[in-house]
Scaffold this active site. Structure first.
Site, short mmCIF file in Angstrom:
data_model
loop_
_atom_site.label_atom_id
_atom_site.label_comp_id
_atom_site.label_asym_id
_atom_site.label_seq_id
_atom_site.Cartn_x
_atom_site.Cartn_y
_atom_site.Cartn_z
N ASN A 86 0.90 -1.20 0.10
CA ASN A 86 0.00 -0.01 -0.05
C ASN A 86 0.90 1.20 0.22
OD1 ASN A 86 -2.50 -1.00 0.00
ND2 ASN A 86 -2.38 -1.66 2.12
N GLU A 87 2.24 1.26 0.64
CA GLU A 87 2.96 2.20 0.57
C GLU A 87 3.56 2.72 -0.90
OE1 GLU A 87 5.35 2.00 4.75
OE2 GLU A 87 6.47 1.77 3.03
#
Length: 615
Positions: A86-87
């Site tokens: 997700n980063e």
């Protein structure tokens, strides 16, 4: 995508955000990288105080958006974490929306593992994707493919890579490309001087070199040219160190003499960079230090259409000559006035310092050695700070800059020179800086060294400068050479040259040096008295240089016993300012002596009686 000018105008909380997963990465890469960033005063986002699972998403998202550069370390364990994936989504979004700079590090991975989600990397990815929607899976896959297409670093447990990356980050922070090239002080003069080399109206394929040492502004000049003239070409590409490193990696895995390997690289180059053969193209190859890469990328002029220009940026002039590139622009240090303007523009946004900063500004210019990189490096950290903070920071900034420059040039010394040329470099650094070229040839006349050729190679590689037949080595390079000699042994008497006052005094007083010693250079300004053992030089059969010098009027108390009667017969250079001897030692045979310099000495005659040979 945001323009680079808007990127540079944002207010950033951090210089660097690091995305990674796994204890092996933390231990072998992350911690070392973080230490190097801190030594260079590069501010990195740290989440050591909190576990990732405890950080709310908005904190991480904000940290990513508030960082100028993002370093993504992609290892086999990276896809084990949905947090990391997700980063990565947010990072790639910021790259698209904000023009954020992203540097991938492929930690034990090939880019194909990311694009195809294969191997251990792919297995970890499949487990993390369990119970995720197809939309999320596809977003993660696309982000992995996108980051795999960015030219980055392939980690090989080489600590030098950490330093190289930190310098790369620093360069991106300080020298981010801007569309308004008029803001770069002195750039118009560089462009004007290069116009005749470029010959834009010509129909020939023109290859031009930009040559000079690290930090002098070669890349800035090249980017300025690229921005100004690229619209005049059908196709244009600026090939930075990332592409060059990737090309070098291909060579390192294969036989460079393999015709098929060369052909594949050239084909890849044509398809990825040129698109089609015989277009009128502008190509800039930046920071080139590998001959094989130039062989593959720019040697075949028939690839390019009429009027094409290939610009090669390097610190190694011999690379240009070896490929017939004889249109070369040498980038020289700016004058003090111009250096002051570069610093002031970086710091105050104007050509001259406020009156209250005038004296300190001149000090900064001196500390930065007039190097544009150093001037902008200082400007970056001193901008917006008060005088007291300047004074507090100056010493540490100066030390950091010295370390960056010395480590970069040490790489050039280690990688680009053979052992004979390294020895010539050490001779200059320790004994012969500012000597005439013809004198150096006579002083270290060794047919095996090839002094004349060696000096030319050192000049070509920007490690020396020849000015009016005099060799000059920049003070930081000279100190680097002395450091290399100091590192030869913890015992001073085991080194090839002695240049430190304390070491020289001990060796001469205690008579404990070895036959490894080739030269001694003592600055007498640093001492008040010197004791010389009566047999100090008897064991030094290879000593060829003995220099006791001073550039100041200072009295030194010499303690030379009456029994002192010997100088090594191999001595080629003897300089003894203010020598207390009234005649030379009786057993000295000067048959190898090339240069005798006895300024301010008490010497009245060469010898008492008849001089005899002593071997």
């Amino acid at each position: 995508m945001a323009s680079s000018s808007s990127l540079s105008s944002r207010n950033w909380s951090y210089d660097v955000f690091k995305s990674f997963s796994g204890e092996d990465v933390r231990k072998n890469f992350h911690n070392h990288f973080l230490e190097d960033l801190e030594r260079k005063w590069i501010i990195a986002f740290k989440d050591n105080e909190k576990e990732r699972s405890e950080l709310i998403a908005t904190e991480l998202v904000q940290a990513i958006r508030d960082s100028r550069v993002v370093v993504v370390v992609l290892s086999n364990t990276f896809t084990s974490s949905s947090w990391c994936l997700n980063e990565l989504l947010e990072i790639m979004q910021c790259k698209r929306d904000l023009g954020q700079l992203v540097i991938p590090v492929f930690y034990g991975l090939d880019t194909s593992h990311l694009k195809k989600q294969s191997g251990d990397f792919g297995e970890a990815f499949k487990k993390t994707c369990h119970n995720q929607t197809e939309e999320v899976k596809n977003q993660w896959k696309q982000a992995l493919t996108d980051v795999a297409n960015i030219l980055g670093y392939h980690w090989d447990n080489d600590v030098k890579m950490v330093e190289e990356m930190a310098i790369d980050v620093l360069g991106k922070l300080n020298l981010s490309p801007s569309q308004d090239w008029d803001d770069f002080v002195g750039i118009k003069d560089h462009i004007q001087e290069m116009n005749s080399l470029l010959n834009l109206d010509s129909e020939e394929v023109r290859r031009v070199g930009i040559w000079g040492p690290f930090g002098i502004g070669k890349t800035t000049i090249a980017r300025s040219l690229f921005s100004l003239i690229s619209s005049q070409f059908q196709s244009s590409n600026f090939i930075d160190k990332g592409f060059v490193s990737k090309s070098m990696e291909i060579y390192s895995r294969s036989n460079p003499d393999d015709y098929k390997v060369n052909s594949r690289l050239q084909k890849s180059f044509l398809s990825e960079i040129l698109g089609n053969k015989h277009q009128k193209v502008l190509i800039v190859i930046d920071d080139l230090d590998d001959q094989l890469v130039l062989d593959a990328l720019a040697v075949q002029t028939q690839w390019f259409g009429n009027g094409s220009i290939i610009i090669v940026v390097t610190h190694d002039k011999s690379l240009l000559w070896s490929h017939g590139i004889d249109h070369i622009y040498e980038v020289c240090l700016p004058s003090e006035e111009l250096a002051l303007k570069i610093f002031c523009q970086s710091t105050f946004g104007q050509d001259y310092p406020p009156e209250c900063f005038r004296e300190l500004a001149f000090e900064v210019v001196s500390c930065a050695y007039h190097l544009p990189f150093g001037l902008q490096y200082f400007g970056w950290y001193l901008r917006g700070r008060g005088k007291e903070k300047w004074i507090d920071m100056m010493s540490k900034l100066h030390m950091c800059l010295d370390e960056i420059i010395k480590r970069t040039r040490r790489f050039h010394y280690d990688v680009l020179l053979n052992e004979k040329h390294k020895l010539i470099f050490r001779y200059i650094a320790c004994l012969l800086n500012f000597e005439k070229v013809r004198d150096i040839g006579g002083l270290i006349a060794d047919s095996d060294l090839g002094v004349k050729t060696g000096l030319k190679i050192l000049v070509d590689k920007s490690l020396l400068r020849a000015r009016e037949d005099t060799i000059e080595m920049q003070c930081l390079l000279q100190e680097m050479g002395k450091d290399i000699v100091r590192a030869q042994s913890n015992e001073a008497r085991e080194r090839e040259f002695l240049v430190d006052t304390k070491d020289i005094c001990h060796v001469l007083e205690d008579n404990n040096a070895t036959t490894k010693l080739l030269g001694i250079s003592l600055d007498m300004y640093e001492i008040d008295e010197l004791h010389i053992h009566e047999s100090a030089f008897k064991g030094l059969c290879n000593l060829s240089f003995l220099i006791f010098y001073t550039n100041h009027k200072k009295e030194v108390r010499w303690h030379v016993p009456k029994e002192f009667a010997y100088f090594p017969y191999r001595l080629r250079l003897l300089r003894w300012d203010n020598c207390p001897l009234r005649c030379m030692p009786s057993k000295f045979c000067p048959s190898n002596l090339v240069k005798l310099q006895m300024l301010g000495s008490k010497l009245q005659k060469l010898w008492e009686g008849v001089q005899v040979s002593f071997m």
